[in-house]
Design a protein around this motif. Structure first.
Motif, mmCIF file in Angstrom:
data_model
loop_
_atom_site.group_PDB
_atom_site.id
_atom_site.type_symbol
_atom_site.label_atom_id
_atom_site.label_comp_id
_atom_site.label_asym_id
_atom_site.label_seq_id
_atom_site.Cartn_x
_atom_site.Cartn_y
_atom_site.Cartn_z
ATOM 1 N N ILE A 505 -9.990 34.216 -93.065
ATOM 2 C CA ILE A 505 -9.218 34.058 -91.826
ATOM 3 C C ILE A 505 -9.188 32.586 -91.398
ATOM 4 O O ILE A 505 -8.151 32.077 -90.971
ATOM 5 C CB ILE A 505 -9.796 34.946 -90.706
ATOM 6 N N VAL A 506 -10.312 31.896 -91.536
ATOM 7 C CA VAL A 506 -10.334 30.467 -91.192
ATOM 8 C C VAL A 506 -9.478 29.674 -92.180
ATOM 9 O O VAL A 506 -8.778 28.724 -91.794
ATOM 10 C CB VAL A 506 -11.784 29.938 -91.159
ATOM 11 N N ALA A 507 -9.491 30.062 -93.448
ATOM 12 C CA ALA A 507 -8.618 29.403 -94.428
ATOM 13 C C ALA A 507 -7.148 29.616 -94.076
ATOM 14 O O ALA A 507 -6.322 28.704 -94.216
ATOM 15 C CB ALA A 507 -8.904 29.932 -95.830
ATOM 16 N N ALA A 508 -6.805 30.819 -93.610
ATOM 17 C CA ALA A 508 -5.427 31.083 -93.193
ATOM 18 C C ALA A 508 -5.038 30.197 -92.010
ATOM 19 O O ALA A 508 -3.888 29.741 -91.913
ATOM 20 C CB ALA A 508 -5.260 32.562 -92.835
ATOM 21 N N GLN A 509 -5.986 29.966 -91.102
ATOM 22 C CA GLN A 509 -5.749 29.032 -90.001
ATOM 23 C C GLN A 509 -5.417 27.637 -90.534
ATOM 24 O O GLN A 509 -4.451 27.005 -90.095
ATOM 25 C CB GLN A 509 -6.989 28.969 -89.099
ATOM 26 N N ALA A 510 -6.207 27.171 -91.498
ATOM 27 C CA ALA A 510 -5.984 25.838 -92.066
ATOM 28 C C ALA A 510 -4.661 25.757 -92.808
ATOM 29 O O ALA A 510 -3.959 24.733 -92.752
ATOM 30 C CB ALA A 510 -7.141 25.477 -93.002
ATOM 31 N N VAL A 511 -4.291 26.812 -93.502
ATOM 32 C CA VAL A 511 -3.003 26.849 -94.210
ATOM 33 C C VAL A 511 -1.851 26.882 -93.212
ATOM 34 O O VAL A 511 -0.838 26.205 -93.389
ATOM 35 C CB VAL A 511 -2.948 28.080 -95.139
ATOM 36 N N GLY A 512 -2.015 27.665 -92.138
ATOM 37 C CA GLY A 512 -0.978 27.723 -91.118
ATOM 38 C C GLY A 512 -0.731 26.383 -90.462
ATOM 39 O O GLY A 512 0.424 26.022 -90.171
ATOM 40 N N GLY A 513 -1.812 25.620 -90.246
ATOM 41 C CA GLY A 513 -1.629 24.281 -89.687
ATOM 42 C C GLY A 513 -0.809 23.397 -90.595
ATOM 43 O O GLY A 513 -0.051 22.542 -90.134
ATOM 44 N N GLY A 514 -0.938 23.610 -91.922
ATOM 45 C CA GLY A 514 -0.138 22.842 -92.865
ATOM 46 C C GLY A 514 1.322 23.230 -92.829
ATOM 47 O O GLY A 514 2.209 22.380 -92.753
ATOM 48 N N MET A 515 1.593 24.528 -92.849
ATOM 49 C CA MET A 515 2.995 24.958 -92.872
ATOM 50 C C MET A 515 3.674 24.683 -91.524
ATOM 51 O O MET A 515 4.890 24.468 -91.458
ATOM 52 C CB MET A 515 3.102 26.436 -93.248
ATOM 53 N N GLY A 516 2.887 24.657 -90.438
ATOM 54 C CA GLY A 516 3.451 24.344 -89.129
ATOM 55 C C GLY A 516 3.926 22.916 -89.008
ATOM 56 O O GLY A 516 4.698 22.582 -88.092
ATOM 57 N N ASN A 517 3.497 22.071 -89.929
ATOM 58 C CA ASN A 517 3.904 20.671 -89.912
ATOM 59 C C ASN A 517 5.422 20.523 -90.017
ATOM 60 O O ASN A 517 6.001 19.567 -89.520
ATOM 61 C CB ASN A 517 3.230 19.940 -91.073
ATOM 62 N N MET A 518 6.077 21.465 -90.701
ATOM 63 C CA MET A 518 7.521 21.319 -90.925
ATOM 64 C C MET A 518 8.349 21.625 -89.684
ATOM 65 O O MET A 518 9.533 21.275 -89.632
ATOM 66 C CB MET A 518 7.961 22.184 -92.107
ATOM 67 N N ILE A 519 7.763 22.273 -88.666
ATOM 68 C CA ILE A 519 8.508 22.542 -87.438
ATOM 69 C C ILE A 519 7.933 21.794 -86.241
ATOM 70 O O ILE A 519 8.376 21.979 -85.110
ATOM 71 C CB ILE A 519 8.529 24.053 -87.128
ATOM 72 N N CYS A 520 6.931 20.958 -86.491
ATOM 73 C CA CYS A 520 6.246 20.229 -85.425
ATOM 74 C C CYS A 520 7.193 19.235 -84.735
ATOM 75 O O CYS A 520 7.831 18.413 -85.386
ATOM 76 C CB CYS A 520 5.040 19.512 -86.032
ATOM 77 N N ILE A 521 7.272 19.333 -83.412
ATOM 78 C CA ILE A 521 8.190 18.489 -82.642
ATOM 79 C C ILE A 521 7.870 17.006 -82.828
ATOM 80 O O ILE A 521 8.772 16.174 -82.982
ATOM 81 C CB ILE A 521 8.145 18.855 -81.145
ATOM 82 N N HIS A 522 6.581 16.656 -82.819
ATOM 83 C CA HIS A 522 6.203 15.245 -82.984
ATOM 84 C C HIS A 522 6.801 14.678 -84.270
ATOM 85 O O HIS A 522 7.395 13.594 -84.285
ATOM 86 C CB HIS A 522 4.683 15.097 -83.076
ATOM 87 N N ASN A 523 6.574 15.393 -85.377
ATOM 88 C CA ASN A 523 7.037 14.898 -86.671
ATOM 89 C C ASN A 523 8.556 14.842 -86.736
ATOM 90 O O ASN A 523 9.131 13.928 -87.347
ATOM 91 C CB ASN A 523 6.512 15.795 -87.795
ATOM 92 N N ILE A 524 9.217 15.828 -86.125
ATOM 93 C CA ILE A 524 10.678 15.836 -86.140
ATOM 94 C C ILE A 524 11.231 14.646 -85.364
ATOM 95 O O ILE A 524 12.158 13.965 -85.816
ATOM 96 C CB ILE A 524 11.208 17.166 -85.570
ATOM 97 N N VAL A 525 10.652 14.374 -84.197
ATOM 98 C CA VAL A 525 11.092 13.211 -83.411
ATOM 99 C C VAL A 525 10.861 11.923 -84.188
ATOM 100 O O VAL A 525 11.716 11.036 -84.237
ATOM 101 C CB VAL A 525 10.357 13.161 -82.055
ATOM 102 N N ALA A 526 9.691 11.829 -84.842
ATOM 103 C CA ALA A 526 9.357 10.615 -85.588
ATOM 104 C C ALA A 526 10.300 10.401 -86.767
ATOM 105 O O ALA A 526 10.805 9.294 -86.987
ATOM 106 C CB ALA A 526 7.905 10.682 -86.068
#
Length: 571
Positions: A505-526
């Protein structure tokens, strides 16, 4: 107040941002200040936080945003400097000699080069570097941004030399040590260091399917939405090279995660994979029979382009210097990032503590911020290398002036958007403070309220949702590391309540943080800032959400299989 109502209130700023940017096509410069206002009103009116405390959190967000803007400025400055020095045209000429096929260039730059940069630096650096490079090779700015945001997913779980795992899971140490001492069934770690390694191992297996699926999907996605024929099959025809690239990255990625630890899988996977696939492309190995391009620029749709124009596929570039000299700034960036990010070399310990600190903002002891200006990639190496490039490429004064003035002029829109977005994040994170004077109802933080509401609905189906919570954290905060800091303890607790394997479950959390990078507002603005698409954030989010959902679905299936089928039989 019930956790469901709190979750709805917390979701309002996110929903508002999505509706305004995606539905109404507002630029982030207008949408994010309103989303911040909604968060501030919810914090004061529902959470009961003092207005002064919310103001302090907002100022804390502004300080953090300055750090992000330094990275954005450095990335833009590198691009402009290389454009005016003639180095970029030389790189373009060299890439044309390797291959003119935009699909293969997307894999080389968007996938592999960006993975190496992620492993070395993190901080949203890969998209800020790789997207402008694709742009100048002839990609539509919108396509370049989407490619780099989406591919910057499976390397992100390990980030800059393992930071999201090593630092992001640090609050789990007491629980991990207690579980290890108890000798409970399913515990295959003796201490926090071993737990981090186990989490990294399982995370690579969760990513593995998408390391093969995502490149093929994205090439089809690109040719469907940006190709002259609007055909998925045009992208799928390069599937052999995608598989070749996936193997080249996955083998060292898995080897280092399973045998060394979480510090080097992305860095070594990207570096080794890059060398292999460039050599393979030059030799014609697994290359598609026909080259593919986006077509003439006059056929492109208006929304594909921004203020930084692409040459499309019509221009033949000229080498103004040797390829080594042209690539030397990027080589220096890579080397400096590695040297300054590995603690054992000692330089990180010298740079990281040097900071402008803001303590007890507006008198609130818990509200602090700092700008570690020497450790930010925007300063060292981006701006440093941009200055060195002036001498390496022998740039005249007028060219230097043009590069710097254009870079500074580009910063207006991302500054407004990021100040509001990061201030919103600061309110979200600070809303759950354990201080009755500031949080009189002792409510959980806004992100945690949303996560708890989802957990209450999901029950034993939690493995399906665990990675999406990690993705939510990255979407809100702009960081896999911060997502893990926010939600790792919560994920551990849910796993314990439901009798699920903690490490999965903790590994899934870490993987989710990676895949969430593609929709992250900060990164999109940058990334919008560096490719000249400021104001188009909603259009990018509308496209990146589909690969995000695909990624999350695959990871949900894999996590469920690990939780209920495979892992229980290993102990």
């Amino acid at each position: 107040m019930s956790i469901g109502v709190l979750a709805l209130v917390a979701f309002v700023p996110i929903l508002l941002a999505l509706v305004l940017m995606v539905g109404m096509r507002w630029p982030a410069t207008k949408a994010m200040p309103l989303a911040w206002l909604a968060a501030a009103l919810g914090a004061i009116g529902v959470w009961g936080l003092p207005a002064g405390y919310v103001a302090a959190l907002t100022l804390q967000g502004f300080v953090t945003a300055i750090g992000i803007l330094i990275i954005v400025f450095g990335a833009i400055l590198i691009l402009r400097t290389l454009q005016h020095s003639g180095g970029m045209e030389t790189i373009q000429c060299g890439m044309q000699n390797i291959t003119g096929d935009r699909r293969i260039q997307a894999i080389i730059i968007g996938f592999m080069f960006a993975a190496f940069i992620e492993g070395a630096a993190g901080f949203g650096t890969p998209a800020a570097l790789a997207a402008p490079l694709l742009l100048t090779l002839g990609f539509p700015p919108l396509a370049a941004a989407v490619i780099c945001l989406v591919f910057n997913s499976f390397p992100v779980t390990f980030g800059a030399v393992g930071t999201p795992v090593v630092l992001g899971l640090k609050f789990l140490a007491p629980a991990v040590n207690e579980a290890a001492a108890s000798g409970a069934a399913g515990v295959n770690f003796a201490n926090m260091g071993e737990f981090n390694m186990v989490v990294g191992q399982w995370a690579t297996l969760m990513h593995l399917s998408m390391i093969f699926i995502l490149p093929i999907f994205m090439l089809g996605f690109i040719t469907r939405f940006f190709g002259p024929n609007r055909s998925w099959s045009d992208g799928f025809k390069a599937w052999k090279f995608c598989v070749f690239a996936a193997v080249s990255f996955a083998v060292p990625y898995l080897f280092f995660a399973w045998n060394v630890g979480p510090e080097f899988p992305s860095l070594i996977g990207g570096l080794v994979g890059l060398a292999i696939i460039v050599a393979g492309a030059k030799a014609g190995f697994c290359m598609p029979k026909e080259s593919w391009d986006f077509g003439p620029t006059d056929k492109w749709e208006p929304e594909w382009t921004g203020s930084v124009k692409s040459e499309g596929g019509t221009k033949q570039f000229t080498a103004n210097m040797s390829q080594f000299k042209a690539w030397l700034p990027y080589i220096l960036i890579g080397l400096i990032l590695v040297v300054t990010r590995i603690p054992e070399l000692g330089i990180k310990g010298m740079l990281a503590p040097v900071a402008i600190k803001f303590s007890h903002i507006l008198g609130y002891e818990s509200v602090n911020a700092a700008i570690a200006y020497l450790y930010l990639p925007g300063t060292i190496p981006f701006t440093l290398v941009a200055i060195l490039t002036i001498f390496i490429h022998g740039m005249p004064g007028d060219k230097v002036k043009a590069a710097w003035s254009q870079s500074i002029a580009t910063m207006k829109n991302p500054t407004i958007a990021l100040f509001a977005a990061v201030a919103l994040v600061s309110i979200f994170r600070g809303s759950g403070i354990a201080d009755v004077a500031l949080n009189p109802h002792a409510y959980p933080s806004m992100p945690l309220a949303m996560a708890k509401a989802v957990a209450g609905i999901a029950g034993n189906a939690w493995p399906v949702f665990a990675s999406f919570v990690g993705g939510l954290g990255a979407f809100i905060t702009g960081s896999n590391t911060v997502s893990d800091l926010l939600f790792a303890e919560f994920q551990w607790g849910v796993a314990g309540q439901l009798g699920l394997p903690h490490q999965i479950i903790v590994a899934a959390q870490a993987v989710g943080g990676g895949m969430g990078n593609m929709i992250c507002i900060h990164n999109i603005v940058a990334v919008c800032a560096v490719v000249g698409l400021s104001g188009m954030e909603g259009q990018i989010l509308k496209k990146t959400v589909w690969p995000f959902l695909l990624y999350g679905t695959v990871v949900a299936i894999v996590t469920s299989l690990m939780s209920f089928v495979f892992l229980p039989h290993l102990f």
